[in-house]
Design a protein around this motif. Structure first.
Motif, PDB file in Angstrom:
ATOM      1  N   ILE A   1       0.844  -1.202   0.000  1.00 31.43           N
ATOM      2  CA  ILE A   1       0.000   0.000   0.000  1.00 31.43           C
ATOM      3  C   ILE A   1       0.877   1.250   0.000  1.00 31.43           C
ATOM      4  CG2 ILE A   1      -1.548   1.385   1.434  1.00 31.43           C
ATOM      5  CD1 ILE A   1      -2.921  -1.287   2.235  1.00 31.43           C
ATOM      6  N   LYS A   2       1.875   1.281   0.863  1.00 29.15           N
ATOM      7  CA  LYS A   2       2.779   2.426   0.919  1.00 29.15           C
ATOM      8  C   LYS A   2       3.541   2.595  -0.398  1.00 29.15           C
ATOM      9  CE  LYS A   2       3.394   2.088   5.929  1.00 29.15           C
ATOM     10  NZ  LYS A   2       4.350   1.768   7.023  1.00 29.15           N
ATOM     11  N   GLU A   3       3.992   1.475  -0.959  1.00 30.10           N
ATOM     12  CA  GLU A   3       4.719   1.529  -2.228  1.00 30.10           C
ATOM     13  C   GLU A   3       3.804   1.955  -3.367  1.00 30.10           C
ATOM     14  OE1 GLU A   3       8.040  -1.906  -1.160  1.00 30.10           O
ATOM     15  OE2 GLU A   3       6.232  -2.439  -2.268  1.00 30.10           O
ATOM     16  N   SER A   4       2.542   1.551  -3.309  1.00 26.64           N
ATOM     17  CA  SER A   4       1.573   1.952  -4.329  1.00 26.64           C
ATOM     18  C   SER A   4       1.347   3.457  -4.303  1.00 26.64           C
ATOM     19  CB  SER A   4       0.240   1.221  -4.117  1.00 26.64           C
ATOM     20  OG  SER A   4       0.386  -0.171  -4.280  1.00 26.64           O
ATOM     21  N   ALA A   5       1.269   4.020  -3.122  1.00 26.00           N
ATOM     22  CA  ALA A   5       1.107   5.467  -3.000  1.00 26.00           C
ATOM     23  C   ALA A   5       2.302   6.187  -3.618  1.00 26.00           C
ATOM     24  CB  ALA A   5       0.940   5.852  -1.539  1.00 26.00           C
ATOM     25  N   SER A   6       3.501   5.690  -3.361  1.00 29.78           N
ATOM     26  CA  SER A   6       4.706   6.294  -3.950  1.00 29.78           C
ATOM     27  C   SER A   6       4.713   6.141  -5.464  1.00 29.78           C
ATOM     28  CB  SER A   6       5.957   5.640  -3.355  1.00 29.78           C
ATOM     29  OG  SER A   6       6.063   5.894  -1.975  1.00 29.78           O
ATOM     30  N   GLN A   7       4.305   4.967  -5.936  1.00 29.31           N
ATOM     31  CA  GLN A   7       4.286   4.717  -7.377  1.00 29.31           C
ATOM     32  C   GLN A   7       3.301   5.638  -8.083  1.00 29.31           C
ATOM     33  OE1 GLN A   7       6.260   3.293  -9.332  1.00 29.31           O
ATOM     34  NE2 GLN A   7       5.401   1.662 -10.609  1.00 29.31           N
ATOM     35  N   TYR A   8       2.148   5.865  -7.466  1.00 33.24           N
ATOM     36  CA  TYR A   8       1.161   6.750  -8.086  1.00 33.24           C
ATOM     37  C   TYR A   8       1.591   8.212  -8.018  1.00 33.24           C
ATOM     38  CZ  TYR A   8      -2.544   3.645  -9.698  1.00 33.24           C
ATOM     39  OH  TYR A   8      -3.276   2.739 -10.421  1.00 33.24           O
TER      40      TYR A   8
ATOM     41  N   GLN B   1       2.997  12.564 -12.017  1.00 32.01           N
ATOM     42  CA  GLN B   1       3.935  13.516 -12.594  1.00 32.01           C
ATOM     43  C   GLN B   1       4.114  13.309 -14.101  1.00 32.01           C
ATOM     44  OE1 GLN B   1       7.407  12.814 -10.202  1.00 32.01           O
ATOM     45  NE2 GLN B   1       6.550  13.832  -8.400  1.00 32.01           N
ATOM     46  N   GLU B   2       3.733  12.131 -14.573  1.00 31.51           N
ATOM     47  CA  GLU B   2       3.868  11.812 -15.993  1.00 31.51           C
ATOM     48  C   GLU B   2       2.637  12.206 -16.803  1.00 31.51           C
ATOM     49  OE1 GLU B   2       6.852  10.320 -17.094  1.00 31.51           O
ATOM     50  OE2 GLU B   2       7.354  10.928 -15.040  1.00 31.51           O
ATOM     51  N   LEU B   3       1.559  12.594 -16.123  1.00 35.84           N
ATOM     52  CA  LEU B   3       0.280  12.841 -16.789  1.00 35.84           C
ATOM     53  C   LEU B   3       0.049  14.325 -17.055  1.00 35.84           C
ATOM     54  CD1 LEU B   3      -2.044  10.507 -14.704  1.00 35.84           C
ATOM     55  CD2 LEU B   3      -1.486  10.202 -17.122  1.00 35.84           C
ATOM     56  N   LYS B   4      -0.541  14.596 -18.209  1.00 34.09           N
ATOM     57  CA  LYS B   4      -1.027  15.943 -18.470  1.00 34.09           C
ATOM     58  C   LYS B   4      -2.317  16.165 -17.677  1.00 34.09           C
ATOM     59  CE  LYS B   4       0.986  16.235 -23.101  1.00 34.09           C
ATOM     60  NZ  LYS B   4       0.732  16.403 -24.548  1.00 34.09           N
ATOM     61  N   PRO B   5      -2.670  17.416 -17.373  1.00 35.76           N
ATOM     62  CA  PRO B   5      -3.792  17.695 -16.474  1.00 35.76           C
ATOM     63  C   PRO B   5      -5.126  17.087 -16.905  1.00 35.76           C
ATOM     64  CG  PRO B   5      -2.472  19.666 -16.784  1.00 35.76           C
ATOM     65  CD  PRO B   5      -1.932  18.652 -17.746  1.00 35.76           C
TER      66      PRO B   5
ATOM     67  N   GLN C   1      -1.569 -12.811  -2.405  1.00 38.46           N
ATOM     68  CA  GLN C   1      -0.161 -13.128  -2.213  1.00 38.46           C
ATOM     69  C   GLN C   1       0.590 -13.064  -3.545  1.00 38.46           C
ATOM     70  OE1 GLN C   1       0.793 -17.227  -1.371  1.00 38.46           O
ATOM     71  NE2 GLN C   1       2.513 -16.658  -0.054  1.00 38.46           N
ATOM     72  N   SER C   2      -0.026 -13.570  -4.592  1.00 38.00           N
ATOM     73  CA  SER C   2       0.602 -13.556  -5.914  1.00 38.00           C
ATOM     74  C   SER C   2       0.722 -12.137  -6.451  1.00 38.00           C
ATOM     75  CB  SER C   2      -0.205 -14.424  -6.889  1.00 38.00           C
ATOM     76  OG  SER C   2      -0.255 -15.768  -6.457  1.00 38.00           O
ATOM     77  N   LEU C   3      -0.361 -11.367  -6.365  1.00 38.12           N
ATOM     78  CA  LEU C   3      -0.364 -10.014  -6.925  1.00 38.12           C
ATOM     79  C   LEU C   3       0.598  -9.087  -6.198  1.00 38.12           C
ATOM     80  CD1 LEU C   3      -4.198  -9.613  -7.545  1.00 38.12           C
ATOM     81  CD2 LEU C   3      -2.436  -9.968  -9.275  1.00 38.12           C
ATOM     82  N   THR C   4       0.836  -9.331  -4.923  1.00 33.92           N
ATOM     83  CA  THR C   4       1.778  -8.501  -4.164  1.00 33.92           C
ATOM     84  C   THR C   4       3.214  -8.999  -4.285  1.00 33.92           C
ATOM     85  OG1 THR C   4       1.308  -9.792  -2.162  1.00 33.92           O
ATOM     86  CG2 THR C   4       0.083  -7.721  -2.460  1.00 33.92           C
ATOM     87  N   SER C   5       3.427 -10.100  -5.002  1.00 33.85           N
ATOM     88  CA  SER C   5       4.774 -10.650  -5.174  1.00 33.85           C
ATOM     89  C   SER C   5       5.513  -9.894  -6.277  1.00 33.85           C
ATOM     90  CB  SER C   5       4.696 -12.131  -5.531  1.00 33.85           C
ATOM     91  OG  SER C   5       4.288 -12.296  -6.884  1.00 33.85           O
ATOM     92  N   PRO C   6       6.841  -9.992  -6.335  1.00 32.93           N
ATOM     93  CA  PRO C   6       7.608  -9.321  -7.391  1.00 32.93           C
ATOM     94  C   PRO C   6       7.253  -9.780  -8.799  1.00 32.93           C
ATOM     95  CG  PRO C   6       9.046  -9.965  -5.578  1.00 32.93           C
ATOM     96  CD  PRO C   6       7.717 -10.611  -5.314  1.00 32.93           C
ATOM     97  N   THR C   7       6.621 -10.940  -8.924  1.00 32.43           N
ATOM     98  CA  THR C   7       6.203 -11.401 -10.251  1.00 32.43           C
ATOM     99  C   THR C   7       5.215 -10.442 -10.889  1.00 32.43           C
ATOM    100  OG1 THR C   7       6.534 -13.715  -9.608  1.00 32.43           O
ATOM    101  CG2 THR C   7       5.116 -13.301 -11.525  1.00 32.43           C
ATOM    102  N   TYR C   8       4.337  -9.877 -10.092  1.00 37.52           N
ATOM    103  CA  TYR C   8       3.284  -9.008 -10.617  1.00 37.52           C
ATOM    104  C   TYR C   8       3.444  -7.544 -10.195  1.00 37.52           C
ATOM    105  CZ  TYR C   8       0.856 -13.286 -11.952  1.00 37.52           C
ATOM    106  OH  TYR C   8       0.540 -14.492 -12.523  1.00 37.52           O
ATOM    107  N   PHE C   9       3.958  -7.297  -9.011  1.00 36.78           N
ATOM    108  CA  PHE C   9       4.009  -5.940  -8.484  1.00 36.78           C
ATOM    109  C   PHE C   9       5.290  -5.241  -8.936  1.00 36.78           C
ATOM    110  CE2 PHE C   9       4.613  -2.621  -5.298  1.00 36.78           C
ATOM    111  CZ  PHE C   9       3.338  -2.073  -5.222  1.00 36.78           C
ATOM    112  N   SER C  10       5.153  -3.990  -9.339  1.00 32.69           N
ATOM    113  CA  SER C  10       6.256  -3.242  -9.941  1.00 32.69           C
ATOM    114  C   SER C  10       7.105  -2.509  -8.904  1.00 32.69           C
ATOM    115  CB  SER C  10       5.712  -2.202 -10.928  1.00 32.69           C
ATOM    116  OG  SER C  10       4.892  -2.804 -11.892  1.00 32.69           O
ATOM    117  N   ASP C  11       8.363  -2.322  -9.251  1.00 31.78           N
ATOM    118  CA  ASP C  11       9.244  -1.475  -8.454  1.00 31.78           C
ATOM    119  C   ASP C  11       8.933  -0.005  -8.739  1.00 31.78           C
ATOM    120  OD1 ASP C  11      10.574  -3.664  -7.396  1.00 31.78           O
ATOM    121  OD2 ASP C  11      12.066  -3.689  -9.006  1.00 31.78           O
ATOM    122  N   TYR C  12       9.330   0.848  -7.818  1.00 25.69           N
ATOM    123  CA  TYR C  12       9.095   2.283  -7.963  1.00 25.69           C
ATOM    124  C   TYR C  12       9.729   2.816  -9.255  1.00 25.69           C
ATOM    125  CZ  TYR C  12       9.325   7.294  -7.248  1.00 25.69           C
ATOM    126  OH  TYR C  12       9.201   8.651  -7.418  1.00 25.69           O
ATOM    127  N   GLY C  13       8.934   3.580 -10.004  1.00 20.57           N
ATOM    128  CA  GLY C  13       9.414   4.209 -11.226  1.00 20.57           C
ATOM    129  C   GLY C  13       9.445   3.295 -12.432  1.00 20.57           C
TER     130      GLY C  13
END
Length: 403
Positions: A41-48, A53-57, A346-358
């Motif tokens: 959850i914390k990492e998702s907030a950082s990722q978003y 910052q990548e989106l136009k208004p 468990q699967s979706l939160t694993s590194p197989t599916y969940f992305s690193d920051y940026g």
């Protein structure tokens, strides 16, 4: 016809045994999984925060093509517009990060004009996932007005001779209804609660009943599309446009059905809908092609299994639906659904599916499939996969607050 849930429970024990024994998978402890969810959850907030910052208004994220380094965005009019602000609102609720909340409000200001859009059946996805969550967090008269207007726009697509809301407008001589539309009905129930006008409620019930009658096969898998005669409601054709074949079980279609009938039971208390949700869940969880990690292939009948692409979006929708459904049934069925959802989470939160920051263009999940037959958005992130993943984490955290 009503069937006993006793038989369904026995069959679902087969699923649990298959996962625990044949696949020799260790199930996560609730406390351990909750700790992982809190971290994600914390990492998702950082990722978003990165994604915004990548989106136009005036743009909304759709997907990201890693090979091209291309962030794909849209205006407010496509069906995916509500998922980004909705996900931001969930993350704000979970983290208290006001930056996410302000971004959600900015995007909803762009989205709000769609309340008068009568050309789409997707107003539930667009407006309830966004403004519905906003109303839940901070009720405002303006949100009520937007949601009621959106419900009126959606209700304008109802044909009483067919007993359904029209989905696609591509051919006016054909009344096309897709299983996805089940998830848009939640908006109509909300409108009845806000206004006292039962017509919204009645439309939702009739649409669900007609869909239950014509979309589902004897094994409780679902067609994607049913085409009706708009003049008399007769069924003309049944297809699975986004699936492997007309007779196949397109994974996200099964997910929409499970989610939709779970909501129908929540909103009406009618045991017929609980029975339908249970039967759909049984089909999914007992399917021999459901992988051990619980994340389905894009179609349960894809020809190239086990090499077929997985669809994290279907997995996220199923996970969220099972978490809710587990609260409506008695033991041992409740625990079966909860354990299945936990395996998926468990699967979706694993590194197989969940992305690193940026990485992954700022999206959370990898390995989604949009429209495989059209070779569109295969093995990419999808904004709706993110939304239902965040919702799953929110529901799981709420269920396990005692830890």
């Amino acid at each position: 016809m009503m069937y006993s849930l006793k038989w369904g429970v026995a069959s679902l024990f087969i699923f649990v045994g298959t996962i625990a024994n044949a696949q020799n998978e260790k199930h996560p402890s609730r406390k351990s999984l909750l700790e992982t969810v809190e971290k994600r959850i914390k990492e998702s907030a950082s990722q978003y925060t990165f994604l915004m910052q990548e989106l136009k208004p005036d743009r909304f994220p759709v997907t990201y093509y890693e090979d091209k380094g291309q962030l794909v965005t849209s205006g407010s009019e496509p069906w995916v517009g509500g998922f980004y602000p909705g996900g931001l609102l969930y993350l704000y609720e979970l983290t208290g990060d006001t930056l996410l909340y302000q971004e959600a409000l900015r995007k909803m200001d762009v989205l709000k004009k769609e309340q008068f859009n009568i050309t789409t059946h997707d107003l539930g996805f667009m407006m309830y996932c966004s403004f519905g969550n906003a109303k839940r967090l901070e009720p405002k008269p303006a949100y009520d007005s937007i949601l009621v207007n959106s419900a009126r726009s959606l209700a304008s697509r109802f044909n009483p001779k067919v007993g359904c809301l029209r989905s696609w407008d591509s051919d006016s001589s054909q009344f096309m209804v897709i299983i996805d539309n089940m998830v848009n009905l939640e908006l109509l129930f909300a409108a009845t609660k806000m206004t006292g006008d039962s017509s919204f409620y009645k439309i939702a019930v009739e649409h669900a009943n007609t869909t239950m009658k014509h979309h589902f096969r004897p094994d409780y898998s679902s067609h994607h599309l049913v085409i009706y005669n708009p003049g008399n409601g007769e069924v003309r054709k049944k297809q699975t446009v986004q699936g492997a074949s007309d007779s196949s079980a397109w994974a996200r279609g099964q997910a929409w059905g499970l989610y939709g009938y779970t909501v129908m039971y929540r909103e009406t208390g009618d045991p017929l809908y609980l029975e339908q949700a249970n039967r759909i869940g049984q089909f999914i969880l007992n399917h021999p092609h459901l992988p051990a990690d619980g994340i389905p292939y894009w179609d349960f009948d894809a020809e190239d299994i086990p090499a077929a692409p997985r669809d994290a979006s279907a997995g996220a929708v199923i996970c969220s639906a099972l978490l809710e459904l587990s609260g409506y049934v008695e033991q041992p069925l409740s625990e079966i659904y909860l354990k299945a959802a936990e395996k998926m989470l468990q699967s979706l939160t694993s590194p197989t599916y969940f992305s690193d920051y940026g990485k992954n263009g700022g999206f959370l999940l990898r390995h989604g499939v949009g429209n495989y037959p059209r070779h569109a958005d295969i093995d990419v992130p999808l904004i709706y996969a993110d939304y239902y993943f965040i919702e799953s984490m929110a529901r799981y955290k709420r269920m396990n607050a005692r830890y």
